[in-house]
Design a protein around this motif. Structure first.
Motif, PDB file in Angstrom:
ATOM      1  N   THR A 317       0.806  -1.222   0.000  1.00 22.40           N
ATOM      2  CA  THR A 317       0.000   0.000   0.000  1.00 22.40           C
ATOM      3  C   THR A 317       0.840   1.273   0.000  1.00 22.40           C
ATOM      4  OG1 THR A 317      -0.098   0.001   2.436  1.00 22.40           O
ATOM      5  CG2 THR A 317      -1.862  -1.149   1.270  1.00 22.40           C
ATOM      6  N   ASP A 318       2.144   1.147   0.014  1.00 21.15           N
ATOM      7  CA  ASP A 318       3.060   2.281   0.189  1.00 21.15           C
ATOM      8  C   ASP A 318       2.899   3.296  -0.942  1.00 21.15           C
ATOM      9  OD1 ASP A 318       5.293   3.975   0.484  1.00 21.15           O
ATOM     10  OD2 ASP A 318       6.460   2.388   1.420  1.00 21.15           O
ATOM     11  N   ALA A 319       2.467   4.506  -0.584  1.00 21.46           N
ATOM     12  CA  ALA A 319       2.198   5.537  -1.592  1.00 21.46           C
ATOM     13  C   ALA A 319       3.459   6.049  -2.260  1.00 21.46           C
ATOM     14  CB  ALA A 319       1.456   6.708  -0.939  1.00 21.46           C
ATOM     15  N   PHE A 320       4.632   5.774  -1.672  1.00 20.11           N
ATOM     16  CA  PHE A 320       5.879   6.279  -2.237  1.00 20.11           C
ATOM     17  C   PHE A 320       6.469   5.342  -3.293  1.00 20.11           C
ATOM     18  CE2 PHE A 320       6.228   8.046   2.255  1.00 20.11           C
ATOM     19  CZ  PHE A 320       5.616   9.233   1.902  1.00 20.11           C
ATOM     20  N   LEU A 321       5.910   4.162  -3.460  1.00 18.08           N
ATOM     21  CA  LEU A 321       6.494   3.192  -4.388  1.00 18.08           C
ATOM     22  C   LEU A 321       5.907   3.341  -5.785  1.00 18.08           C
ATOM     23  CD1 LEU A 321       6.667  -0.100  -2.279  1.00 18.08           C
ATOM     24  CD2 LEU A 321       8.197   1.886  -2.290  1.00 18.08           C
ATOM     25  N   PRO A 322       6.725   3.149  -6.805  1.00 19.13           N
ATOM     26  CA  PRO A 322       6.225   3.182  -8.179  1.00 19.13           C
ATOM     27  C   PRO A 322       5.438   1.937  -8.557  1.00 19.13           C
ATOM     28  CG  PRO A 322       8.561   2.682  -8.163  1.00 19.13           C
ATOM     29  CD  PRO A 322       8.195   3.019  -6.752  1.00 19.13           C
ATOM     30  N   ALA A 323       5.552   0.873  -7.752  1.00 18.51           N
ATOM     31  CA  ALA A 323       4.767  -0.339  -7.977  1.00 18.51           C
ATOM     32  C   ALA A 323       4.565  -1.018  -6.636  1.00 18.51           C
ATOM     33  CB  ALA A 323       5.474  -1.284  -8.957  1.00 18.51           C
ATOM     34  N   LYS A 324       3.396  -1.589  -6.422  1.00 18.34           N
ATOM     35  CA  LYS A 324       3.087  -2.260  -5.168  1.00 18.34           C
ATOM     36  C   LYS A 324       3.381  -3.750  -5.293  1.00 18.34           C
ATOM     37  CE  LYS A 324       1.213   1.654  -3.753  1.00 18.34           C
ATOM     38  NZ  LYS A 324       1.551   2.529  -4.886  1.00 18.34           N
ATOM     39  N   PHE A 325       3.656  -4.394  -4.157  1.00 18.60           N
ATOM     40  CA  PHE A 325       3.899  -5.837  -4.171  1.00 18.60           C
ATOM     41  C   PHE A 325       3.727  -6.381  -2.762  1.00 18.60           C
ATOM     42  CE2 PHE A 325       7.925  -3.700  -3.463  1.00 18.60           C
ATOM     43  CZ  PHE A 325       8.571  -4.445  -2.491  1.00 18.60           C
ATOM     44  N   ASP A 326       3.628  -7.705  -2.672  1.00 16.42           N
ATOM     45  CA  ASP A 326       3.581  -8.373  -1.376  1.00 16.42           C
ATOM     46  C   ASP A 326       4.207  -9.756  -1.533  1.00 16.42           C
ATOM     47  OD1 ASP A 326       1.629 -10.092  -2.509  1.00 16.42           O
ATOM     48  OD2 ASP A 326      -0.002  -8.835  -1.775  1.00 16.42           O
ATOM     49  N   ALA A 327       4.195 -10.548  -0.477  1.00 12.60           N
ATOM     50  CA  ALA A 327       4.884 -11.837  -0.489  1.00 12.60           C
ATOM     51  C   ALA A 327       4.282 -12.798  -1.499  1.00 12.60           C
ATOM     52  CB  ALA A 327       4.860 -12.451   0.912  1.00 12.60           C
ATOM     53  N   LYS A 328       3.005 -12.649  -1.815  1.00  5.15           N
ATOM     54  CA  LYS A 328       2.353 -13.551  -2.755  1.00  5.15           C
ATOM     55  C   LYS A 328       2.500 -13.099  -4.202  1.00  5.15           C
ATOM     56  CE  LYS A 328      -1.068 -15.067   0.641  1.00  5.15           C
ATOM     57  NZ  LYS A 328      -2.520 -15.130   0.992  1.00  5.15           N
ATOM     58  N   LYS A 329       2.778 -11.831  -4.365  1.00  7.78           N
ATOM     59  CA  LYS A 329       2.922 -11.284  -5.720  1.00  7.78           C
ATOM     60  C   LYS A 329       4.053 -10.278  -5.699  1.00  7.78           C
ATOM     61  CE  LYS A 329       0.194  -9.393  -9.532  1.00  7.78           C
ATOM     62  NZ  LYS A 329      -1.132  -8.846  -9.952  1.00  7.78           N
ATOM     63  N   VAL A 518      13.288 -14.515  -0.075  1.00  7.40           N
ATOM     64  CA  VAL A 518      12.585 -13.231  -0.156  1.00  7.40           C
ATOM     65  C   VAL A 518      11.158 -13.383   0.363  1.00  7.40           C
ATOM     66  CG1 VAL A 518      11.639 -11.502  -1.742  1.00  7.40           C
ATOM     67  CG2 VAL A 518      14.002 -12.297  -2.013  1.00  7.40           C
ATOM     68  N   LYS A 519      10.481 -14.421  -0.073  1.00  2.39           N
ATOM     69  CA  LYS A 519       9.107 -14.659   0.381  1.00  2.39           C
ATOM     70  C   LYS A 519       9.077 -14.888   1.888  1.00  2.39           C
ATOM     71  CE  LYS A 519       5.051 -17.496  -0.732  1.00  2.39           C
ATOM     72  NZ  LYS A 519       4.679 -17.940   0.623  1.00  2.39           N
ATOM     73  N   LYS A 520      10.055 -15.622   2.393  1.00  2.58           N
ATOM     74  CA  LYS A 520      10.104 -15.939   3.828  1.00  2.58           C
ATOM     75  C   LYS A 520      10.276 -14.678   4.667  1.00  2.58           C
ATOM     76  CE  LYS A 520      12.576 -18.842   7.171  1.00  2.58           C
ATOM     77  NZ  LYS A 520      13.630 -19.875   7.333  1.00  2.58           N
ATOM     78  N   VAL A 521      11.224 -13.811   4.283  1.00  2.00           N
ATOM     79  CA  VAL A 521      11.464 -12.621   5.107  1.00  2.00           C
ATOM     80  C   VAL A 521      10.277 -11.662   5.040  1.00  2.00           C
ATOM     81  CG1 VAL A 521      13.971 -12.827   4.909  1.00  2.00           C
ATOM     82  CG2 VAL A 521      12.737 -11.355   3.290  1.00  2.00           C
ATOM     83  N   MET A 522       9.575 -11.625   3.897  1.00  5.96           N
ATOM     84  CA  MET A 522       8.420 -10.741   3.792  1.00  5.96           C
ATOM     85  C   MET A 522       7.269 -11.214   4.673  1.00  5.96           C
ATOM     86  SD  MET A 522       8.215  -9.570  -0.197  1.00  5.96           S
ATOM     87  CE  MET A 522       6.990  -8.337   0.191  1.00  5.96           C
ATOM     88  N   GLU A 523       7.206 -12.502   4.933  1.00  5.83           N
ATOM     89  CA  GLU A 523       6.113 -13.057   5.731  1.00  5.83           C
ATOM     90  C   GLU A 523       6.421 -13.057   7.226  1.00  5.83           C
ATOM     91  OE1 GLU A 523       5.618 -16.852   3.880  1.00  5.83           O
ATOM     92  OE2 GLU A 523       4.085 -16.118   2.478  1.00  5.83           O
TER      93      GLU A 523
END
Length: 547
Positions: A317-329, A518-523
């Motif tokens: 949801t970060d408004a400062f990022l040019p693209a959003k992402f999360d651990a699943k995507k 990467v997925k692990k640390v994000m979760e």
């Protein structure tokens, strides 16, 4: 093909629409939503406490993110306050009304009161403003003298020790004038270390009876050196505290007994003392000038690991990022990397999966391992990686050293040294980074490694303090289930280089395993969810309950 990244349109055919170092306005200075529009609801997933357990907490602090942030202290105050509010508690924050604060970041700002507070045999007219920052009610103390004037939070032309002593008393004075007695007055660092002394030896004898004091020490390096005559200006006799049992600076015993330590006094006079990680607690009991004091007060000394505010730091949801992402995507993370590379003039061409981007966001001070940072710049460049350092140097000599490094590296395609601080750019760098580097000589807790993980940057850290409590080596066969980064123990360049070698090899040769990491640390949950609960338990253990 057209990619829509947040508010920017980027076409493969028209690469000029990507950010560039030649842009008149750097990409991190474009218009973004205000902080109060980013998030005001507080962290999610935190349970409400029962009505019978709800308490009133007042933080007295020199920093608060994002309006008066210099280091992690500001983030911790904001994150802890928001988490306690989410659990149902009433929270207020007292903050000096620094001249440099951007008033546009404060909602509902208004003058609440005008009163006088004592300083150096005079009563100083003082204004108290109220406002809302990220959903938190903040009270801004503005004395009508030169205190807290200047272009930055610290470093004004006034005497900082005397200014923070005044601030500490002014907060108590207003609580007394208004007849307000919070359950907990939570003070932070040496700047407010004088408040517990003022509370118990003055205001408790006047009208403030109910409140109990909790002190959090975020960094034991800063003792709050204070001469007796300086302390006396707040209205207490400084000579009374020049004893080993109270507040004399242990480093001066026998040759300079007129010097006090506000941090030591705060330890002695607080009902509970917290430091910001279990490992740092153990380290501070074993070494340092305050070890003896901490050992004498061991029964009220606790180590509670900091958390991060996962609403403020949220790549989805970060408004400062040019693209959003999360651990699943996680596809958006690669887009963020290319965006930052283009904007900073780093070469994004070729196989970016073979070119790891290392980010180091830090204050450029000795504690943070300056010799290791400079070594990493050279070594990452040698290995064909990329590195961005973002930070400021309070010491002019250090500043000149890093200016020289910037001059020699910033025209190339692999290294960028940015001697400044930008909240917006820090968000983008965490999102772009493959590796977040935290090579501290010592680190009470550290937030960079937690924020980095939240944004899918694998941490590479030295094993000390809170870094040892949050990062566990991928090659540690004794606890493989906890593996989440790369750890080295020595303070020499060779130890760091070996860790960088392992991280780069893992990144370049084990692509599938790296994606899993990467997925692990994000979760991982480094939020305030559990940490705030530990603070609430501590508050309840010392507070006075109504009969």
């Amino acid at each position: 093909m057209v990619l829509i990244l947040a508010n920017w349109e980027i076409t493969e055919e028209g690469s000029r629409t990507w950010p560039s170092p030649l842009d008149e306005v750097p990409f991190w200075k474009r218009e973004f939503p205000s902080w109060n529009n980013v998030t005001t609801v507080g962290p999610t997933g935190i349970r409400k406490d029962s009505d019978s357990e709800l308490i009133h907490i007042v933080h007295v602090t020199a920093e608060m993110a994002p309006i008066a942030k210099v280091g992690g202290l500001g983030d911790v105050v904001t994150g802890l306050a928001r988490s306690c509010m989410t659990r149902g508690h009433k929270v207020d924050v007292f903050l000096p009304f620094y001249e440099c604060i951007d008033r546009e970041q404060i909602e509902e700002l208004k003058l609440i009161d005008t009163y006088s507070s004592y300083y150096d045999e005079r009563w100083i007219e003082t204004r108290l403003y109220g406002g809302v920052v990220l959903g938190i009610h903040v009270m801004f103390v503005e004395p009508l003298n030169d205190f807290f004037k200047g272009e930055s939070v610290y470093g004004g032309s006034y005497d900082e020790t005397e200014a923070y002593l005044f601030f500490s008393r002014a907060c108590l004075e207003w609580l007394q004038v208004r007849g307000t007695e919070p359950d907990i007055i939570h003070v932070h660092e040496w700047q407010t270390g004088g408040l517990p002394l003022l509370y118990w030896d003055m205001y408790h004898y006047l009208s403030l009876k109910k409140s109990r004091i909790v002190l959090t020490i975020h960094n034991m390096e800063h003792y709050g050196e204070c001469r007796q005559e300086q302390f006396s200006k707040c209205g207490l006799d400084g000579s009374v505290y020049a004893t080993e049992e109270k507040a004399v600076d242990d480093r001066t015993i026998g040759h300079n007994p007129e010097r006090l330590s506000l941090l030591k006094g705060g330890i002695v006079y607080s009902n509970a003392v917290v430091t910001v990680s279990p490992t740092y607690l153990k380290e501070t009991l074993c070494s340092g000038w305050l070890a003896g004091t901490l050992i004498r007060h061991r029964d009220k000394y606790f180590g509670i690991l900091n958390g991060i505010d996962t609403e403020i730091w949220n790549p989805a949801t970060d408004a400062f990022l040019p693209a959003k992402f999360d651990a699943k995507k996680v596809e958006g993370k690669k887009q963020c990397k290319v965006y930052v590379q283009r904007g900073l003039g780093l070469d994004p061409e070729g196989d970016t999966d073979k070119v790891p981007l290392v980010v180091c966001i830090t204050r450029l001070v000795a504690q943070k391992g300056l010799h290791l940072i400079t070594n990493a710049i050279a070594y990452v460049n040698l290995l064909g990686g990329q590195m961005v350092v973002l930070g400021t140097a309070p010491d002019a000599r250090v500043g000149r050293e890093f200016e020289a490094l910037a001059h020699s590296h910033n025209q190339g395609s692999n290294i960028r040294i940015l001697l400044m601080y930008s909240e917006e750019l820090s968000h983008m760098l965490y999102a772009a980074a493959d590796i977040v580097l935290v090579p501290s000589v010592y680190e009470p807790c550290g937030l960079a490694q937690m924020i980095g993980m939240r944004y899918g940057a694998v941490p590479l850290v030295r094993k000390t303090g809170g870094l040892a409590d949050t990062v566990f080596d991928v090659d540690d066969r004794l606890q493989p289930e906890m593996a989440n980064g790369f750890v080295f123990e020595g303070i020499d360049e060779g130890s760091l280089n070996q860790a960088i070698d392992r991280a780069f090899s893992y990144y370049r040769q084990k692509a599938e395993e790296w994606r899993g990491l990467v997925k692990k640390v994000m979760e991982m949950d480094n939020s305030w969810n559990n940490t705030a609960g530990k603070y609430i338990d501590l508050y309840n253990s010392v507070r006075v309950r109504d009969q």
